[in-house]
Design a protein around this motif. Sequence first.
Motif, PDB file in Angstrom:
ATOM      1  N   GLN A   1      80.548  22.379  18.684  1.00 29.78           N
ATOM      2  CA  GLN A   1      79.707  21.746  17.673  1.00 29.78           C
ATOM      3  C   GLN A   1      78.378  22.487  17.552  1.00 29.78           C
ATOM      4  N   HIS A   2      77.918  23.104  18.644  1.00 31.47           N
ATOM      5  CA  HIS A   2      76.662  23.847  18.591  1.00 31.47           C
ATOM      6  C   HIS A   2      76.757  24.996  17.583  1.00 31.47           C
ATOM      7  N   PHE A   3      77.856  25.754  17.669  1.00 32.13           N
ATOM      8  CA  PHE A   3      78.015  26.891  16.767  1.00 32.13           C
ATOM      9  C   PHE A   3      78.230  26.421  15.334  1.00 32.13           C
ATOM     10  N   LYS A   4      79.058  25.394  15.139  1.00 30.05           N
ATOM     11  CA  LYS A   4      79.333  24.915  13.784  1.00 30.05           C
ATOM     12  C   LYS A   4      78.057  24.393  13.131  1.00 30.05           C
ATOM     13  N   THR A   5      77.221  23.698  13.873  1.00 28.41           N
ATOM     14  CA  THR A   5      75.951  23.217  13.321  1.00 28.41           C
ATOM     15  C   THR A   5      75.082  24.388  12.889  1.00 28.41           C
ATOM     16  N   TRP A   6      75.031  25.436  13.727  1.00 24.87           N
ATOM     17  CA  TRP A   6      74.240  26.619  13.381  1.00 24.87           C
ATOM     18  C   TRP A   6      74.745  27.245  12.089  1.00 24.87           C
TER      19      TRP A   6
ATOM     20  N   PRO B   1      70.437  23.344  21.878  1.00 26.11           N
ATOM     21  CA  PRO B   1      71.259  23.072  20.693  1.00 26.11           C
ATOM     22  C   PRO B   1      70.420  22.576  19.527  1.00 26.11           C
ATOM     23  N   LEU B   2      70.901  22.876  18.331  1.00 29.04           N
ATOM     24  CA  LEU B   2      70.250  22.396  17.124  1.00 29.04           C
ATOM     25  C   LEU B   2      70.682  20.954  16.852  1.00 29.04           C
ATOM     26  N   PRO B   3      69.805  20.139  16.280  1.00 32.50           N
ATOM     27  CA  PRO B   3      70.182  18.743  15.995  1.00 32.50           C
ATOM     28  C   PRO B   3      71.311  18.666  14.974  1.00 32.50           C
ATOM     29  N   GLY B   4      72.423  18.111  15.372  1.00 32.18           N
ATOM     30  CA  GLY B   4      73.579  18.046  14.493  1.00 32.18           C
ATOM     31  C   GLY B   4      73.369  17.172  13.272  1.00 32.18           C
ATOM     32  N   ASP B   5      72.447  16.230  13.351  1.00 32.64           N
ATOM     33  CA  ASP B   5      72.250  15.322  12.217  1.00 32.64           C
ATOM     34  C   ASP B   5      71.400  15.932  11.107  1.00 32.64           C
ATOM     35  N   LEU B   6      70.947  17.171  11.270  1.00 29.40           N
ATOM     36  CA  LEU B   6      70.147  17.807  10.231  1.00 29.40           C
ATOM     37  C   LEU B   6      71.001  18.448   9.136  1.00 29.40           C
ATOM     38  N   TRP B   7      72.284  18.664   9.421  1.00 28.78           N
ATOM     39  CA  TRP B   7      73.091  19.356   8.418  1.00 28.78           C
ATOM     40  C   TRP B   7      73.239  18.554   7.132  1.00 28.78           C
TER      41      TRP B   7
END
Length: 210
Positions: A103-108, A46-52
């Motif tokens: 949340q993984h897809f939304k972050t992407w 997963p991508l780090p969610g806090d980067l958005w």
Amino acid sequence: MHLFRLDTSIMPGASTSAELATAAETEWSAAHPAGTVTRRDLGSAPLPGDLWAPAALAAFTPEEQRTPEQRAAVGLGVELADELRAADAAIVAVPLYNWGVSQHFKTWVDLVVAGAGPTAELLKDKPVLLVTSLGGGFAPGTPREGWDHSTPYVERILRDVWGADLTTVRRELTLAAVNPAMAHLRDLAAEHHTRALDAARTAGKTLAGV
């Protein structure tokens, strides 16, 4: 030829959406044996969610004033967007979780938009297959009709924002095999499975231009 594939299941070893995506990819690869495939699996990596947040705020910050965190976040967004730009076709596998996207897809999505801009047609006129799996039944007339808030959102992003020539393949009732309360739906679930696999294979050929 270059195919991009995105997986988002949190169960990579037993994913029904990944099964459909693989069926389509197999057909694409058979038609393009010398083709390349770029894969990104958000379930296992997963991508780090806090980067958005820093990526989004960087758009309102002069480049010379951006923080190192903002530069890194935008850089990741640009990398993700470039993966889509480089593809001739794409397969995007997004199962339904809690009546929406994970949340993984939304972050992407959010990082791609931050990296490319909100109006970039990253998949303009490219053939794209969305495969989705749903644990229950959401067809018209069922008790959960209208509860699938994932598929319409993903279709909006892929087709209407990024410009894809989109095909969607759905498999419903995936939990019938393991949920005793759904035992009476297992025959219908098996039919859904067969139809979805057939549709995914056909869509894979379409992606390949066959």
